[in-house]
Design a protein around this motif. Structure first.
Motif, PDB file in Angstrom:
ATOM      1  N   TRP A 112       6.520  24.674 -80.775  1.00 29.94           N
ATOM      2  CA  TRP A 112       6.781  25.193 -82.105  1.00 29.94           C
ATOM      3  C   TRP A 112       5.841  26.350 -82.390  1.00 29.94           C
ATOM      4  O   TRP A 112       4.631  26.248 -82.236  1.00 29.94           O
ATOM      5  N   PHE A 161      -1.552  21.492 -89.169  1.00 27.22           N
ATOM      6  CA  PHE A 161      -0.415  21.653 -88.251  1.00 27.22           C
ATOM      7  C   PHE A 161      -0.564  22.872 -87.342  1.00 27.22           C
ATOM      8  O   PHE A 161       0.208  23.047 -86.406  1.00 27.22           O
ATOM      9  N   ASP A 163      -2.118  25.060 -84.448  1.00 24.53           N
ATOM     10  CA  ASP A 163      -2.875  24.921 -83.208  1.00 24.53           C
ATOM     11  C   ASP A 163      -3.781  26.131 -83.003  1.00 24.53           C
ATOM     12  O   ASP A 163      -4.990  26.002 -82.875  1.00 24.53           O
ATOM     13  N   LYS A 177       2.035  25.985 -83.511  1.00 23.77           N
ATOM     14  CA  LYS A 177       1.932  24.793 -84.344  1.00 23.77           C
ATOM     15  C   LYS A 177       1.959  23.534 -83.478  1.00 23.77           C
ATOM     16  O   LYS A 177       2.651  23.487 -82.459  1.00 23.77           O
ATOM     17  N   HIS A 178       1.202  22.529 -83.909  1.00 23.11           N
ATOM     18  CA  HIS A 178       1.206  21.246 -83.205  1.00 23.11           C
ATOM     19  C   HIS A 178       2.572  20.573 -83.292  1.00 23.11           C
ATOM     20  O   HIS A 178       2.957  19.828 -82.392  1.00 23.11           O
ATOM     21  N   GLU A 179       3.274  20.824 -84.395  1.00 24.16           N
ATOM     22  CA  GLU A 179       4.542  20.170 -84.648  1.00 24.16           C
ATOM     23  C   GLU A 179       5.336  21.016 -85.626  1.00 24.16           C
ATOM     24  O   GLU A 179       4.812  21.948 -86.238  1.00 24.16           O
ATOM     25  N   TYR A 180       6.606  20.694 -85.773  1.00 24.27           N
ATOM     26  CA  TYR A 180       7.425  21.386 -86.767  1.00 24.27           C
ATOM     27  C   TYR A 180       6.854  21.123 -88.156  1.00 24.27           C
ATOM     28  O   TYR A 180       6.509  19.997 -88.507  1.00 24.27           O
ATOM     29  N   ARG A 181       6.780  22.174 -88.963  1.00 22.51           N
ATOM     30  CA  ARG A 181       6.259  22.051 -90.322  1.00 22.51           C
ATOM     31  C   ARG A 181       7.171  22.863 -91.234  1.00 22.51           C
ATOM     32  O   ARG A 181       7.250  24.088 -91.137  1.00 22.51           O
ATOM     33  N   ARG A 491       8.468  17.017 -91.692  1.00 23.69           N
ATOM     34  CA  ARG A 491       9.114  17.009 -90.375  1.00 23.69           C
ATOM     35  C   ARG A 491      10.641  17.093 -90.471  1.00 23.69           C
ATOM     36  O   ARG A 491      11.308  17.321 -89.462  1.00 23.69           O
TER      37      ARG A 491
END
Length: 564
Positions: A112, A161, A163, A177-181, A491
């Motif tokens: 992401w 969120f 990175d 990003k670590h994850e979808y935000r 999420r």
């Protein structure tokens, strides 16, 4: 909806507008002159000049100087014939977003990330003793965002969120990003602390207003704490707007001045006599007199984007018991407050979701019964709940309030009188703003804390008002169910799914009565007819009026004709 969405099958691309506002049928603007403004926060001077201090008001004071990646598309404002009022304190739905420093951006998966292309040719002007003139580059954005991420004053989890942020070219960068935000655009693009500035300003001392130097439409010329701040036109500003097919460089006015005026009657006098061009917030109680004494003024009425709340510390007896907190709500005759104090100029329920959030907000009569009960006046029911909780004779507690807020100072004695009827004694503790705000930040505030809480946007109003550890959660509310629900909101990539989750969380926090939920008042803005290109817009980002002021012009001939 404010939350960015991405389909599971692919990529969401959002390309920003490349220039100023769209074409419109309007008068040709005039250049020159100065604006005198009593702004929305007229009793508060700048709280900081450094975005990394994480002070909510930074965009309001420095957002004219420093720009962000994204801003509101004012070509869609009501002043340009559009439908958007730009009243929300920190909500730009995707359809009214435009690139400010960003020319375009694209969200991609695996991993992401947000890939951003910056505008070319955007300049930092020369600032004697600070820096030579030079072009904005991706390194400036990377530096500013990384400085935010590493700030010791950072709001917990605000950027958790993210990175890393990397420059991939002179005018391109990527935010990993670590994850979808879903709300990355709010937090990184147009959020409260998202300004971009040069390293040279930091090295010289960014906390000193004299060193401020950015790419925005204005630069600060003079500032005296508690008195005024004057901003002058940045002649190197990059943006323009198109009117009837002709491009006009921005800004139009030579300068504008914020006046810090503590006394309400003095503010009204300055407006009434034409010594102030715009007053951005006027209490409903003063409107009729001003309309009579200054009938030429133009007006906009809007429901304030603030929740009016008495925070009850959920970590402190007796407010650690939900029965007590519900009793504190039921003891207050909220309809009587609307009728008697506001003379009808208020709404019963406008927090944590605001009626402007079309498709997301639900009126009170559509909420569950256990929520509706908190807004119905029931002192006998409140007494019964107190007795069940072990307080049949009531209790005493302190409630802090900022002396800078006249509405709150009027409201507190009314609350005290209601609570007296159920055996509860509320000691009112007025404070000056610095100490009041500092107490909340340090978490050493009293068991009761009277506040106006900005919504920001549909998700943020819930998140920062009810998440443990957040500075804007003076109720010290902590619910595992809520915390898990907020993660699901961020999420969720489907609009309907996000709305359903927001409804569930709203029902939860209202029924838990972390705060005493009080009516939200209507407020008014007024301005003289010589102020053009304006229709009461307040914010083109998070508490950010700079792009609005850049598009205002003064009809000097009309002003003289009217005798001013």
């Amino acid at each position: 909806m404010s939350l960015q969405r991405l389909s599971a099958a692919g990529t969401l691309a959002l390309v920003a507008a490349l220039g100023g506002a769209g074409a419109q049928a309007a008068e040709a603007p005039q250049y020159g002159g100065k604006l005198e403004i009593i702004n929305y926060y007229s009793t508060l001077s700048a709280l900081s000049w450094d975005p990394a201090d994480y002070v909510w008001k930074i965009n309001h004071d420095a957002g004219h100087i420093y720009e962000s990646l994204i801003a509101g598309d004012l070509g869609k404002a009501s002043s340009r014939g559009g439908s958007h009022t730009f009243q929300a304190d920190a909500w730009l739905p995707p359809d009214v977003q435009r690139g400010e420093l960003a020319e375009s951006w694209e969200v991609k998966p695996d991993p992401w990330r947000v890939e951003i292309k910056l505008r070319e040719g955007v300049m930092f002007p020369a600032k004697p003793g600070v820096m030579e003139a030079r072009e904005l580059t991706a390194e400036d954005v990377v530096y500013s965002l990384n400085r935010l991420l590493k700030s010791p004053r950072a709001v917990p989890d605000y950027y958790s969120f993210v990175d890393r942020v990397e420059a991939t070219g002179p005018h391109t960068l990527t935010i990993f990003k670590h994850e979808y935000r879903s709300d990355w655009d709010y937090r990184l693009g147009y959020g409260y602390y998202s300004q971009i500035y040069p390293r040279e300003v930091v090295e010289k001392g960014i906390s000193d207003w004299r060193n401020a130097n950015g790419t925005g439409p204005f630069r600060i010329a003079n500032y005296t704490q508690g008195n005024f701040a004057t901003y002058e036109r940045n002649p190197d500003y990059w943006d323009s707007e198109t009117i009837d097919g002709k491009a006009y460089r921005l800004p139009y006015v030579d300068s504008f001045t914020y006046r810090t005026v503590m006394d309400e009657s003095t503010r009204h006098s300055l407006l009434r006599t034409g010594r102030v061009d715009i007053m951005e917030q006027i209490r409903w109680s003063a409107v009729e007199e001003l309309k009579k004494s200054a009938p030429d003024l133009k007006w906009r009425r809007s429901l304030m984007h603030f929740g009016v709340l008495l925070a009850l510390r959920n970590d402190t007896k007796p407010f650690d018991d939900v029965r007590v907190r519900r009793a504190m709500n039921m003891a207050v005759n909220k309809q009587e407050i609307i009728d008697a104090l506001y003379e009808g100029n208020a709404e019963m329920l406008a927090f944590p979701l605001h009626p402007d959030y079309a498709g997301i907000y639900r009126p009170l009569d559509e909420l569950p019964e256990n929520v509706r009960a908190l807004f119905a006046y029931d002192p006998d029911g409140a007494k019964q709940l107190l007795a069940e909780a072990g307080y049949p004779k009531g209790f005493k507690f302190q409630a802090q309030v900022c002396a800078c807020n006249p509405s709150h100072m009027e409201l507190m004695p009314l609350l005290a009188a209601y609570y007296e009827q159920i055996g509860v004694t509320m000691e009112i503790v007025p404070m000056e703003y610095g100490a009041f705000f500092g107490a909340m930040n340090a978490k050493n505030h009293a068991a009761g804390y009277m506040m106006s809480k900005g919504h920001s946007n549909p998700a943020a109003a819930l998140y920062n008002s009810f998440t443990p550890g957040d500075p804007w959660n003076p109720a010290m509310y902590d619910s595992a169910e809520f915390n898990e629900g907020m993660l699901a909101v961020f999420r969720e990539d489907d609009e309907a799914g996000q709305t359903e989750l927001l409804h569930e969380l709203t029902d939860l926090v209202l029924s838990d009565a972390a705060y005493v939920y009080l009516p939200t008042a209507y407020t008014y803005a007024a301005w003289w007819p010589w102020v053009k290109g304006y229709d009461g817009e307040l914010r083109a980002g998070s508490v950010k009026p700079g792009p609005i002021y850049a598009r205002i012009w003064i009809d000097q001939d009309l002003k003289k004709k009217m005798g001013y």
